[in-house]
Design an enzyme around this catalytic site. Sequence first.
Site, PDB file in Angstrom:
ATOM      1  N   GLY A   1       2.816   9.203 -11.081  1.00  0.00           N
ATOM      2  CA  GLY A   1       3.195   9.938  -9.883  1.00  0.00           C
ATOM      3  C   GLY A   1       4.627  10.425  -9.979  1.00  0.00           C
TER       4      GLY A   1
ATOM      5  N   THR B   1       9.919   5.444 -10.697  1.00  0.00           N
ATOM      6  CA  THR B   1       8.882   5.154  -9.724  1.00  0.00           C
ATOM      7  C   THR B   1       9.489   4.958  -8.352  1.00  0.00           C
ATOM      8  OG1 THR B   1       7.103   3.657  -9.003  1.00  0.00           O
ATOM      9  CG2 THR B   1       8.865   2.667 -10.301  1.00  0.00           C
TER      10      THR B   1
ATOM     11  N   ASP C   1       8.075   3.375  -6.180  1.00  0.00           N
ATOM     12  CA  ASP C   1       7.625   2.047  -5.753  1.00  0.00           C
ATOM     13  C   ASP C   1       8.663   0.957  -6.000  1.00  0.00           C
ATOM     14  OD1 ASP C   1       5.043   2.843  -4.856  1.00  0.00           O
ATOM     15  OD2 ASP C   1       4.387   2.978  -6.935  1.00  0.00           O
TER      16      ASP C   1
ATOM     17  N   MET D   1       3.570   4.380   1.235  1.00  0.00           N
ATOM     18  CA  MET D   1       3.048   3.994  -0.071  1.00  0.00           C
ATOM     19  C   MET D   1       3.512   2.596  -0.485  1.00  0.00           C
ATOM     20  SD  MET D   1       3.201   7.392  -2.470  1.00  0.00           S
ATOM     21  CE  MET D   1       1.956   8.679  -2.343  1.00  0.00           C
ATOM     22  N   GLY D   2       2.699   1.951  -1.301  1.00  0.00           N
ATOM     23  CA  GLY D   2       3.013   0.621  -1.808  1.00  0.00           C
ATOM     24  C   GLY D   2       1.753  -0.206  -1.942  1.00  0.00           C
ATOM     25  N   ARG D   3       1.262  -0.338  -3.179  1.00  0.00           N
ATOM     26  CA  ARG D   3       0.013  -1.064  -3.401  1.00  0.00           C
ATOM     27  C   ARG D   3       0.210  -2.571  -3.295  1.00  0.00           C
ATOM     28  NH1 ARG D   3      -4.464   0.692  -5.708  1.00  0.00           N
ATOM     29  NH2 ARG D   3      -3.367   2.597  -6.319  1.00  0.00           N
TER      30      ARG D   3
ATOM     31  N   GLU E   1       0.456   0.819   2.691  1.00  0.00           N
ATOM     32  CA  GLU E   1      -0.943   1.172   2.437  1.00  0.00           C
ATOM     33  C   GLU E   1      -1.710   0.022   1.787  1.00  0.00           C
ATOM     34  OE1 GLU E   1      -0.968   4.416  -0.343  1.00  0.00           O
ATOM     35  OE2 GLU E   1      -0.091   3.220  -1.962  1.00  0.00           O
TER      36      GLU E   1
ATOM     37  N   GLN F   1       6.650  11.611   0.655  1.00  0.00           N
ATOM     38  CA  GLN F   1       7.784  10.717   0.412  1.00  0.00           C
ATOM     39  C   GLN F   1       8.265  10.746  -1.035  1.00  0.00           C
ATOM     40  OE1 GLN F   1       6.065   6.632   1.245  1.00  0.00           O
ATOM     41  NE2 GLN F   1       4.225   7.877   1.117  1.00  0.00           N
ATOM     42  N   ARG F   2       7.471  11.275  -1.931  1.00  0.00           N
ATOM     43  CA  ARG F   2       7.887  11.303  -3.329  1.00  0.00           C
ATOM     44  C   ARG F   2       8.335  12.692  -3.792  1.00  0.00           C
ATOM     45  NH1 ARG F   2       1.957  10.475  -6.223  1.00  0.00           N
ATOM     46  NH2 ARG F   2       1.487  12.682  -6.539  1.00  0.00           N
TER      47      ARG F   2
END
Length: 415
Positions: A20, A150, A152, A196-198, A253, A309-310
């Site tokens: 991403g 990233t 993240d 976002m954030g797995r 998320e 956001q990215r």
Amino acid sequence: MNGERGFIMSRNIIVGQSGGPTSVINSSLAGVFQAAKDLGASKIYGMRNGIEGLLNEQYIDMTDYLKTAMDVEILKRTPSAFLGSCRFKLPAVEKSPETYDKIIEVLRKLDIQHFFYIGGNDSMDTIKQLSEYAADKNITDITFMGVPKTIDNDLAVTDHTPGYGSAAKYIGTTIKELSRDAVVQPIDIVTIVEIMGRNAGWLTAAAALAKGDDCEGADLIYLPETVFDIDKFLAKVEEIHKTKRQVLVAVSEGVKTADGKYVCEAAATNMKVDSFGHKQLSGTASALANVIGDKFGWKTRPIEFSTIQRCASHIGSLTDVNEAFLVGGQVVKAAFEGATGKVGIYVRVSNKPYMMNTDIYDVKAIANVEKTVPQEWIINDGTYVSQEAIDYMSPLIQGEITPYMVNGLPKHIKL
């Protein structure tokens, strides 16, 4: 030096982008390009769509596009991945040796001495496998190096990652703006923002940056590092609603219930997975909004930041842009000095005043290792983050970088 080749007269490099994109991944690309040029690289190639494009012999000469210093500056201000990206997982060597043979064949064809890959966890796995393959085959005249990337912020070892600061700045800013919007009308409303954030909640934690003397910010912040309890969530919302009619919630998320299921799975009929086996998450805010609406009958507003956001480079962090450029150059310098199988990292020297250095580190300690938010930074029964977390994030969002505007809109560079 590999016995198949004679004395290396040139220094050709190739660089690719993977996974991403972020609003500063092109700043790292610019850092790689500029450092390679300054250090005397003969040819600077760019992979089209990462390792997948390289396997199909799709690449460009970057000097055809970056002809002036202004071009490099525009690239630093351009969101997304200039070269294109991919989510291609390299197979194990024993399962597909021909894949690795093909990569080396293409690199030989271009007379490449240095291979750079800009990406996150999965991309660093690519560097790990290629550098191990090269070592096993005694290929000593090609280096394989990783440049971190990233939003993240979940790469191990490094203090933070390029892209995180700008995404955090966008999140903090937008939460602040949503907080102002929520109080316009005197009605019962719960706004739920999905971020976002797995498995790592660094991005969602950035919602706490919105709180200040002019803004209450998010009332509740939920990260995937803790178990999400629906009943406790409803009770918290109800408790807050007793003192204020408008409630703002930031939720990752990737939050899961005690049985290990993603909250968004309740709202999904068929969750797709990517080539790395990751479930494609979305719908957490909508699922929770439905639960609140059914329970209390209040108006709800689910908001999913998703890819915005990215790629919001118009509100990028100057600190983030500068550091991304710097670490790209650091990795090139290390490769030209003989390093391979390494990744660029940030080392925080001090917080106040903020000081940071770059370094390189063994990719084996970084690939496939996920850094999560420390448990001690998650407070209030898993509904907020500590001051220590805010102090960690705050320096990363400092400064603004102004886009070059043409006809009222940002100027970008593209292939």
